[in-house]
Design a protein around this motif. Structure first.
Motif, mmCIF file in Angstrom:
data_model
loop_
_atom_site.group_PDB
_atom_site.id
_atom_site.type_symbol
_atom_site.label_atom_id
_atom_site.label_comp_id
_atom_site.label_asym_id
_atom_site.label_seq_id
_atom_site.Cartn_x
_atom_site.Cartn_y
_atom_site.Cartn_z
ATOM 1 N N SER A 58 0.852 -1.183 0.000
ATOM 2 C CA SER A 58 0.000 0.000 0.000
ATOM 3 C C SER A 58 0.891 1.239 0.000
ATOM 4 C CB SER A 58 -0.891 0.015 1.243
ATOM 5 O OG SER A 58 -1.704 -1.144 1.286
ATOM 6 N N GLY A 59 0.441 2.291 -0.653
ATOM 7 C CA GLY A 59 1.270 3.485 -0.692
ATOM 8 C C GLY A 59 0.505 4.732 -1.064
ATOM 9 N N ILE A 60 1.137 5.871 -0.764
ATOM 10 C CA ILE A 60 0.569 7.189 -1.040
ATOM 11 C C ILE A 60 1.613 8.001 -1.807
ATOM 12 C CG2 ILE A 60 -0.361 9.319 -0.029
ATOM 13 C CD1 ILE A 60 -0.892 7.749 2.558
ATOM 14 N N ALA A 61 1.163 8.707 -2.828
ATOM 15 C CA ALA A 61 2.030 9.654 -3.522
ATOM 16 C C ALA A 61 1.259 10.952 -3.690
ATOM 17 C CB ALA A 61 2.444 9.103 -4.883
ATOM 18 N N LYS A 82 -6.652 0.075 9.391
ATOM 19 C CA LYS A 82 -7.393 0.557 8.216
ATOM 20 C C LYS A 82 -6.989 1.963 7.798
ATOM 21 C CE LYS A 82 -11.567 -2.029 9.471
ATOM 22 N NZ LYS A 82 -13.022 -1.918 9.738
ATOM 23 N N THR A 83 -6.095 2.574 8.566
ATOM 24 C CA THR A 83 -5.712 3.960 8.286
ATOM 25 C C THR A 83 -4.260 4.028 7.858
ATOM 26 O OG1 THR A 83 -7.293 4.707 9.956
ATOM 27 C CG2 THR A 83 -5.650 6.301 9.215
ATOM 28 N N LEU A 84 -4.058 4.525 6.644
ATOM 29 C CA LEU A 84 -2.728 4.663 6.069
ATOM 30 C C LEU A 84 -2.343 6.136 6.156
ATOM 31 C CD1 LEU A 84 -0.619 2.936 4.420
ATOM 32 C CD2 LEU A 84 -1.773 3.795 2.370
ATOM 33 N N ALA A 85 -1.135 6.412 6.652
ATOM 34 C CA ALA A 85 -0.714 7.801 6.807
ATOM 35 C C ALA A 85 0.735 7.954 6.397
ATOM 36 C CB ALA A 85 -0.903 8.256 8.253
ATOM 37 N N VAL A 99 -3.499 13.585 -4.634
ATOM 38 C CA VAL A 99 -3.075 12.424 -3.858
ATOM 39 C C VAL A 99 -3.429 11.173 -4.650
ATOM 40 C CG1 VAL A 99 -3.382 11.122 -1.706
ATOM 41 C CG2 VAL A 99 -3.484 13.632 -1.674
ATOM 42 N N ASN A 100 -2.440 10.343 -4.942
ATOM 43 C CA ASN A 100 -2.669 9.050 -5.595
ATOM 44 C C ASN A 100 -2.393 7.963 -4.574
ATOM 45 O OD1 ASN A 100 -3.084 10.117 -8.313
ATOM 46 N ND2 ASN A 100 -0.922 10.631 -8.255
ATOM 47 N N TRP A 101 -3.343 7.061 -4.391
ATOM 48 C CA TRP A 101 -3.133 5.985 -3.407
ATOM 49 C C TRP A 101 -3.408 4.633 -4.044
ATOM 50 C CZ3 TRP A 101 -7.430 3.025 -2.802
ATOM 51 C CH2 TRP A 101 -8.670 3.615 -3.046
ATOM 52 N N HIS A 102 -2.728 3.628 -3.528
ATOM 53 C CA HIS A 102 -3.017 2.243 -3.916
ATOM 54 C C HIS A 102 -2.893 1.401 -2.649
ATOM 55 C CE1 HIS A 102 1.405 2.157 -3.993
ATOM 56 N NE2 HIS A 102 1.280 0.875 -3.703
ATOM 57 N N VAL A 103 -3.806 0.487 -2.478
ATOM 58 C CA VAL A 103 -3.764 -0.349 -1.273
ATOM 59 C C VAL A 103 -4.082 -1.799 -1.627
ATOM 60 C CG1 VAL A 103 -4.458 1.535 0.262
ATOM 61 C CG2 VAL A 103 -6.204 0.015 -0.665
ATOM 62 N N THR A 111 -6.994 -2.031 -4.619
ATOM 63 C CA THR A 111 -7.802 -0.910 -5.088
ATOM 64 C C THR A 111 -6.889 0.302 -5.158
ATOM 65 O OG1 THR A 111 -8.551 -0.540 -2.822
ATOM 66 C CG2 THR A 111 -10.071 -1.680 -4.284
ATOM 67 N N ASN A 112 -7.286 1.290 -5.942
ATOM 68 C CA ASN A 112 -6.509 2.524 -6.005
ATOM 69 C C ASN A 112 -7.435 3.661 -6.376
ATOM 70 O OD1 ASN A 112 -6.405 3.047 -9.061
ATOM 71 N ND2 ASN A 112 -5.736 0.920 -8.874
ATOM 72 N N GLY A 113 -6.938 4.881 -6.164
ATOM 73 C CA GLY A 113 -7.735 6.044 -6.491
ATOM 74 C C GLY A 113 -6.928 7.304 -6.289
ATOM 75 N N SER A 114 -7.582 8.412 -6.526
ATOM 76 C CA SER A 114 -6.911 9.691 -6.324
ATOM 77 C C SER A 114 -7.932 10.765 -5.982
ATOM 78 C CB SER A 114 -6.116 10.085 -7.564
ATOM 79 O OG SER A 114 -6.989 10.305 -8.647
ATOM 80 N N PHE A 115 -7.445 11.826 -5.357
ATOM 81 C CA PHE A 115 -8.297 12.988 -5.081
ATOM 82 C C PHE A 115 -7.397 14.210 -5.008
ATOM 83 C CE2 PHE A 115 -7.080 11.336 -0.933
ATOM 84 C CZ PHE A 115 -6.753 12.459 -0.210
ATOM 85 N N THR A 116 -8.007 15.364 -5.012
ATOM 86 C CA THR A 116 -7.232 16.612 -5.020
ATOM 87 C C THR A 116 -7.555 17.460 -3.795
ATOM 88 O OG1 THR A 116 -8.949 17.725 -6.299
ATOM 89 C CG2 THR A 116 -7.183 16.666 -7.543
ATOM 90 N N PHE A 117 -6.605 18.286 -3.427
ATOM 91 C CA PHE A 117 -6.855 19.295 -2.388
ATOM 92 C C PHE A 117 -6.023 20.522 -2.732
ATOM 93 C CE2 PHE A 117 -3.152 17.026 -0.791
ATOM 94 C CZ PHE A 117 -2.357 18.037 -0.248
ATOM 95 N N THR A 118 -6.339 21.625 -2.102
ATOM 96 C CA THR A 118 -5.647 22.879 -2.371
ATOM 97 C C THR A 118 -5.086 23.444 -1.071
ATOM 98 O OG1 THR A 118 -7.148 23.354 -4.200
ATOM 99 C CG2 THR A 118 -5.919 25.220 -3.314
#
Ligand SMILES: [Cu+2]
Length: 121
Positions: A58-61, A82-85, A99-103, A111-118
């Motif tokens: 699992s990872g976060i970019a 259940k919480t990845l940080a 944020v791109n994540w895969h777990v 599963t994987n996905g992405s979302f945006t923030f400002t």
């Protein structure tokens, strides 16, 4: 046993398996920063999932608006499993980030996905 399941036992098994998987996959439930949030520069990216995760797979970019990778510390799994940080190494400049994540959930499904923030000034 319905007549359908007696007549098509294999189809019945496949349907049951598919129904089980739909509930077992790890889906992103909540995050900090939240999806589409405008906020001060975060010290950590925190992703809460619906299922327990296997940290090893699992990872976060995080990617900035100019497509450059944001430096993150090693991702960790919190006590709930259940919480990845991941800590954000440097203070983020104002702007848009993805944020791109895969777990891998413990049931063996990816599963994987992405979302945006400002980040606000
Ligand atoms: Cu699954």
């Amino acid at each position: 046993m319905s007549r359908f399941l007696r007549a098509f036992p294999v189809a019945g098994l496949i349907m049951l398996a598919a129904a089980g998987q739909a509930f077992a996959h790890a889906h992103l439930k909540a995050s900090t920063p939240a999806d589409k949030a405008s906020a001060a520069a975060p010290a950590e990216i925190n992703l809460g999932f619906t299922e327990a995760l296997d940290l090893k797979f699992s990872g976060i970019a995080v990617v900035g608006a100019d497509k450059t990778d944001v430096a993150l510390g090693d991702a960790v799994l919190k006590d709930d499993g259940k919480t990845l940080a991941a800590p954000v190494s440097a203070r983020l400049a104002p702007g848009a980030y993805t944020v791109n994540w895969h777990v891998l959930s413990v049931d063996g499904h990816k599963t994987n996905g992405s979302f945006t923030f400002t980040v606000t000034p």
